[in-house]
Design a protein around this motif. Sequence first.
Motif, mmCIF file in Angstrom:
data_model
loop_
_atom_site.group_PDB
_atom_site.id
_atom_site.type_symbol
_atom_site.label_atom_id
_atom_site.label_comp_id
_atom_site.label_asym_id
_atom_site.label_seq_id
_atom_site.Cartn_x
_atom_site.Cartn_y
_atom_site.Cartn_z
ATOM 1 N N LYS A 1 0.838 -1.219 0.000
ATOM 2 C CA LYS A 1 0.000 0.000 0.000
ATOM 3 C C LYS A 1 0.862 1.255 0.000
ATOM 4 N N LEU A 2 1.931 1.231 0.814
ATOM 5 C CA LEU A 2 2.842 2.381 0.875
ATOM 6 C C LEU A 2 3.477 2.632 -0.480
ATOM 7 N N VAL A 3 3.931 1.541 -1.109
ATOM 8 C CA VAL A 3 4.603 1.676 -2.408
ATOM 9 C C VAL A 3 3.633 2.241 -3.440
ATOM 10 N N GLU A 4 2.405 1.726 -3.432
ATOM 11 C CA GLU A 4 1.396 2.218 -4.382
ATOM 12 C C GLU A 4 1.157 3.717 -4.190
ATOM 13 N N ALA B 1 7.881 4.122 -14.568
ATOM 14 C CA ALA B 1 9.016 5.021 -14.290
ATOM 15 C C ALA B 1 9.024 5.437 -12.825
ATOM 16 N N ALA B 2 7.852 5.677 -12.287
ATOM 17 C CA ALA B 2 7.749 6.054 -10.872
ATOM 18 C C ALA B 2 8.235 4.920 -9.983
ATOM 19 N N TYR B 3 7.845 3.720 -10.365
ATOM 20 C CA TYR B 3 8.271 2.548 -9.584
ATOM 21 C C TYR B 3 9.785 2.380 -9.650
ATOM 22 N N GLN B 4 10.341 2.508 -10.861
ATOM 23 C CA GLN B 4 11.794 2.356 -11.024
ATOM 24 C C GLN B 4 12.546 3.410 -10.214
ATOM 25 N N LYS B 5 12.006 4.623 -10.205
ATOM 26 C CA LYS B 5 12.639 5.708 -9.451
ATOM 27 C C LYS B 5 12.657 5.377 -7.948
ATOM 28 N N LEU B 6 11.525 4.899 -7.493
ATOM 29 C CA LEU B 6 11.398 4.508 -6.083
ATOM 30 C C LEU B 6 12.379 3.385 -5.748
#
Length: 188
Positions: free
Chosen positions: A141-144, A160-165
């Motif tokens: 949930k936090l990651v989302e 891209a947002a996920y990769q950045k994170l």
Amino acid sequence: MTSIIVVEDESIVRMDIVEMLAAANYNVVAEVGNGEKALEATDKFRPDLIIMDIKMPKMDGLKASKIISKKYNIPILLLTAYSHCEYVEEAKQANIVGYIVKPISEAQLLPAVEIAMRQAQNIAELRFEVDHTKKQMDDRKLVEKAKGILMKQLNLTEEAAYQKLRRKSMDKQVGIEIEASKIIEKLR
Ligand SMILES: [Mg+2]
């Protein structure tokens, strides 16, 4: 070695049980005669198992079981002269894993202790699994949420947002959920 507290007000019965357990290599750390003493002994010894009579002076075994179960995850095996189900319902809130009906024989006691210990182990494993699954869901949930924030702030695609994170968390060598909660925190 499994440590056990035996709670029984009839001293002859108590002695019998303690002897049977000792002969089977169980470690009886305390033997007491009422519920109040059972509470004290449990605080002191934190045993792996409690074998507890129901009918006792001062505080009965059901009441003591309930109090102990609020504090500790120690399995309790009840001793009863009654094979009736009237106590089963009442005992549900407590960590009661079984009943032994008096008179107690070795053939009855030892398997009951073994089963109680195995059941306690299963419950502990299950609890661990549930906690673990819950954490995984919370992390997700936090990651989302963090992903959504990054997408909006930096106009990124979801990937891209996920990769950045992910890159951030790897650079800092922290879990992705920790990086995610930092991003969420910043918005507050
Ligand atoms: Mg009794």
